[in-house]
Design a protein around this motif. Structure first.
Motif, PDB file in Angstrom:
ATOM      1  N   MET A   1       0.840  -1.180   0.000  1.00  0.00           N
ATOM      2  CA  MET A   1       0.000   0.000   0.000  1.00  0.00           C
ATOM      3  C   MET A   1       0.888   1.247   0.000  1.00  0.00           C
ATOM      4  O   MET A   1       1.807   1.371   0.774  1.00  0.00           O
ATOM      5  CB  MET A   1      -0.907  -0.023   1.232  1.00  0.00           C
ATOM      6  N   SER A   2       0.603   2.161  -0.865  1.00  0.00           N
ATOM      7  CA  SER A   2       1.369   3.387  -0.988  1.00  0.00           C
ATOM      8  C   SER A   2       0.859   4.418   0.014  1.00  0.00           C
ATOM      9  O   SER A   2      -0.331   4.497   0.303  1.00  0.00           O
ATOM     10  CB  SER A   2       1.233   3.926  -2.412  1.00  0.00           C
ATOM     11  N   SER A   3       1.779   5.202   0.555  1.00  0.00           N
ATOM     12  CA  SER A   3       1.406   6.277   1.470  1.00  0.00           C
ATOM     13  C   SER A   3       2.347   7.449   1.222  1.00  0.00           C
ATOM     14  O   SER A   3       3.274   7.357   0.421  1.00  0.00           O
ATOM     15  CB  SER A   3       1.516   5.808   2.924  1.00  0.00           C
ATOM     16  N   ILE A   4       2.124   8.532   1.941  1.00  0.00           N
ATOM     17  CA  ILE A   4       3.005   9.686   1.794  1.00  0.00           C
ATOM     18  C   ILE A   4       4.419   9.379   2.293  1.00  0.00           C
ATOM     19  O   ILE A   4       5.334  10.140   2.050  1.00  0.00           O
ATOM     20  CB  ILE A   4       2.443  10.950   2.491  1.00  0.00           C
ATOM     21  N   TYR A   5       4.585   8.251   2.984  1.00  0.00           N
ATOM     22  CA  TYR A   5       5.883   7.875   3.537  1.00  0.00           C
ATOM     23  C   TYR A   5       6.620   6.858   2.671  1.00  0.00           C
ATOM     24  O   TYR A   5       7.725   6.442   2.998  1.00  0.00           O
ATOM     25  CB  TYR A   5       5.705   7.322   4.955  1.00  0.00           C
ATOM     26  N   SER A   6       6.037   6.428   1.582  1.00  0.00           N
ATOM     27  CA  SER A   6       6.580   5.340   0.757  1.00  0.00           C
ATOM     28  C   SER A   6       7.978   5.618   0.201  1.00  0.00           C
ATOM     29  O   SER A   6       8.772   4.701   0.029  1.00  0.00           O
ATOM     30  CB  SER A   6       5.654   5.035  -0.418  1.00  0.00           C
ATOM     31  N   ASP A   7       8.276   6.870  -0.095  1.00  0.00           N
ATOM     32  CA  ASP A   7       9.542   7.191  -0.750  1.00  0.00           C
ATOM     33  C   ASP A   7      10.706   7.423   0.224  1.00  0.00           C
ATOM     34  O   ASP A   7      11.830   7.665  -0.213  1.00  0.00           O
ATOM     35  CB  ASP A   7       9.370   8.426  -1.637  1.00  0.00           C
ATOM     36  N   LEU A   8      10.453   7.365   1.514  1.00  0.00           N
ATOM     37  CA  LEU A   8      11.524   7.605   2.489  1.00  0.00           C
ATOM     38  C   LEU A   8      12.506   6.446   2.477  1.00  0.00           C
ATOM     39  O   LEU A   8      12.113   5.287   2.532  1.00  0.00           O
ATOM     40  CB  LEU A   8      10.937   7.799   3.887  1.00  0.00           C
ATOM     41  N   LYS A   9      13.801   6.775   2.419  1.00  0.00           N
ATOM     42  CA  LYS A   9      14.839   5.748   2.350  1.00  0.00           C
ATOM     43  C   LYS A   9      15.643   5.611   3.635  1.00  0.00           C
ATOM     44  O   LYS A   9      16.242   4.582   3.885  1.00  0.00           O
ATOM     45  CB  LYS A   9      15.813   6.068   1.207  1.00  0.00           C
ATOM     46  N   GLN A  10      15.682   6.677   4.446  1.00  0.00           N
ATOM     47  CA  GLN A  10      16.568   6.685   5.608  1.00  0.00           C
ATOM     48  C   GLN A  10      15.868   6.286   6.900  1.00  0.00           C
ATOM     49  O   GLN A  10      16.493   5.707   7.789  1.00  0.00           O
ATOM     50  CB  GLN A  10      17.204   8.070   5.762  1.00  0.00           C
ATOM     51  N   LEU A  11      14.590   6.608   7.010  1.00  0.00           N
ATOM     52  CA  LEU A  11      13.845   6.356   8.239  1.00  0.00           C
ATOM     53  C   LEU A  11      13.613   4.860   8.438  1.00  0.00           C
ATOM     54  O   LEU A  11      13.284   4.150   7.501  1.00  0.00           O
ATOM     55  CB  LEU A  11      12.495   7.082   8.179  1.00  0.00           C
ATOM     56  N   GLY A  13      15.844   2.544   9.350  1.00  0.00           N
ATOM     57  CA  GLY A  13      16.993   1.678   9.114  1.00  0.00           C
ATOM     58  C   GLY A  13      18.289   2.373   9.475  1.00  0.00           C
ATOM     59  O   GLY A  13      18.313   3.570   9.780  1.00  0.00           O
ATOM     60  N   LYS A  14      19.374   1.625   9.424  1.00  0.00           N
ATOM     61  CA  LYS A  14      20.686   2.189   9.711  1.00  0.00           C
ATOM     62  C   LYS A  14      21.099   3.077   8.548  1.00  0.00           C
ATOM     63  O   LYS A  14      21.045   2.670   7.389  1.00  0.00           O
ATOM     64  CB  LYS A  14      21.717   1.082   9.904  1.00  0.00           C
ATOM     65  N   THR A  15      21.495   4.280   8.872  1.00  0.00           N
ATOM     66  CA  THR A  15      21.938   5.235   7.866  1.00  0.00           C
ATOM     67  C   THR A  15      23.216   5.879   8.368  1.00  0.00           C
ATOM     68  O   THR A  15      23.254   6.425   9.465  1.00  0.00           O
ATOM     69  CB  THR A  15      20.869   6.330   7.631  1.00  0.00           C
ATOM     70  N   ASP A  16      24.263   5.800   7.575  1.00  0.00           N
ATOM     71  CA  ASP A  16      25.533   6.406   7.963  1.00  0.00           C
ATOM     72  C   ASP A  16      25.465   7.923   7.870  1.00  0.00           C
ATOM     73  O   ASP A  16      24.757   8.473   7.017  1.00  0.00           O
ATOM     74  CB  ASP A  16      26.662   5.896   7.067  1.00  0.00           C
ATOM     75  N   LEU A  17      26.226   8.583   8.727  1.00  0.00           N
ATOM     76  CA  LEU A  17      26.318  10.029   8.698  1.00  0.00           C
ATOM     77  C   LEU A  17      27.018  10.448   7.407  1.00  0.00           C
ATOM     78  O   LEU A  17      28.087   9.922   7.086  1.00  0.00           O
ATOM     79  CB  LEU A  17      27.105  10.531   9.913  1.00  0.00           C
ATOM     80  N   PRO A  18      26.437  11.370   6.642  1.00  0.00           N
ATOM     81  CA  PRO A  18      27.091  11.830   5.415  1.00  0.00           C
ATOM     82  C   PRO A  18      28.434  12.488   5.724  1.00  0.00           C
ATOM     83  O   PRO A  18      28.618  13.082   6.789  1.00  0.00           O
ATOM     84  CB  PRO A  18      26.107  12.842   4.837  1.00  0.00           C
ATOM     85  N   ALA A  19      29.351  12.401   4.779  1.00  0.00           N
ATOM     86  CA  ALA A  19      30.685  12.960   4.969  1.00  0.00           C
ATOM     87  C   ALA A  19      30.685  14.483   4.928  1.00  0.00           C
ATOM     88  O   ALA A  19      31.591  15.119   5.466  1.00  0.00           O
ATOM     89  CB  ALA A  19      31.639  12.411   3.907  1.00  0.00           C
ATOM     90  N   SER A  20      29.699  15.076   4.286  1.00  0.00           N
ATOM     91  CA  SER A  20      29.626  16.530   4.181  1.00  0.00           C
ATOM     92  C   SER A  20      28.166  16.942   4.002  1.00  0.00           C
ATOM     93  O   SER A  20      27.335  16.129   3.591  1.00  0.00           O
ATOM     94  CB  SER A  20      30.443  17.022   2.988  1.00  0.00           C
ATOM     95  N   PRO A  21      27.852  18.212   4.267  1.00  0.00           N
ATOM     96  CA  PRO A  21      26.483  18.681   4.046  1.00  0.00           C
ATOM     97  C   PRO A  21      26.043  18.517   2.585  1.00  0.00           C
ATOM     98  O   PRO A  21      24.877  18.227   2.321  1.00  0.00           O
ATOM     99  CB  PRO A  21      26.535  20.158   4.441  1.00  0.00           C
ATOM    100  N   ASP A  22      26.966  18.697   1.644  1.00  0.00           N
ATOM    101  CA  ASP A  22      26.615  18.545   0.227  1.00  0.00           C
ATOM    102  C   ASP A  22      26.193  17.119  -0.108  1.00  0.00           C
ATOM    103  O   ASP A  22      25.397  16.902  -1.014  1.00  0.00           O
ATOM    104  CB  ASP A  22      27.783  18.951  -0.672  1.00  0.00           C
ATOM    105  N   GLU A  23      26.746  16.145   0.601  1.00  0.00           N
ATOM    106  CA  GLU A  23      26.409  14.737   0.356  1.00  0.00           C
ATOM    107  C   GLU A  23      25.146  14.292   1.098  1.00  0.00           C
ATOM    108  O   GLU A  23      24.615  13.226   0.811  1.00  0.00           O
ATOM    109  CB  GLU A  23      27.574  13.837   0.761  1.00  0.00           C
TER     110      GLU A  23
END
Length: 153
Positions: A1-11, A13-23
């Motif tokens: 089922m699709s929702s407004i949250y379907s496209d979120l990739k980081q929430l 799960g484990k997500t590494d801290l980006p190396a820079s703000p641009d990344e």
């Protein structure tokens, strides 16, 4: 089922801290309260970046207020974006205004302001304030609640 949250990739799960703000990848969801003028506040009391000249850490208490339009920023992606500044060298003014401008470009809010309350460096605290324009009428936007720096006195 699709929702407004379907496209979120980081929430969720484990997500590494980006190396820079641009990344850093900000994520957003549709505002389920479109047409209602209200204020959203994010507070980052332990924001860190680096002095671009010395490489020494700088610390700030950031307060971000915005009146959403069609989009809300997803808070984990915002946290990771802000965390990416800890290895980023820039002056206080650049960090504060860059954060505000990036959020405005990404979210197209009705209004946004950011207060950067920087802790003293060389004995001088630097506070930086930026907003997109006048506060919208009819929206309760509280004072940011951060007193001027007074040191030990």
């Amino acid at each position: 089922m699709s929702s407004i949250y379907s496209d979120l990739k980081q929430l969720g799960g484990k997500t590494d801290l980006p190396a820079s703000p641009d990344e850093a990848e900000l994520e957003r969801v549709q505002n389920p309260q479109q047409g209602v003028a209200y204020c959203v506040r994010f507070v980052a009391p332990e924001f860190t970046s680096l002095c671009p000249m010395t490489g020494q850490p700088d610390f700030a208490h950031l307060v971000i207020d915005y009146v959403p339009g069609d989009w809300l920023v997803e808070s984990k992606s915002l946290k990771l974006f802000l965390g990416a500044f800890r290895n980023h060298g820039a002056f206080h003014e650049d960090c504060t205004v860059s954060i505000g401008r990036r959020l405005v470009a990404f979210l197209a809010p009705q209004w946004l302001r950011i207060g950067g309350y920087w802790y003293p460096r060389g004995g001088i605290p630097v506070d930086v304030f930026w907003q997109t324009g006048p506060q919208p009428e009819g929206v309760w936007i509280p004072d940011q609640g951060v007193p001027p720096y007074r040191g030990r006195g």
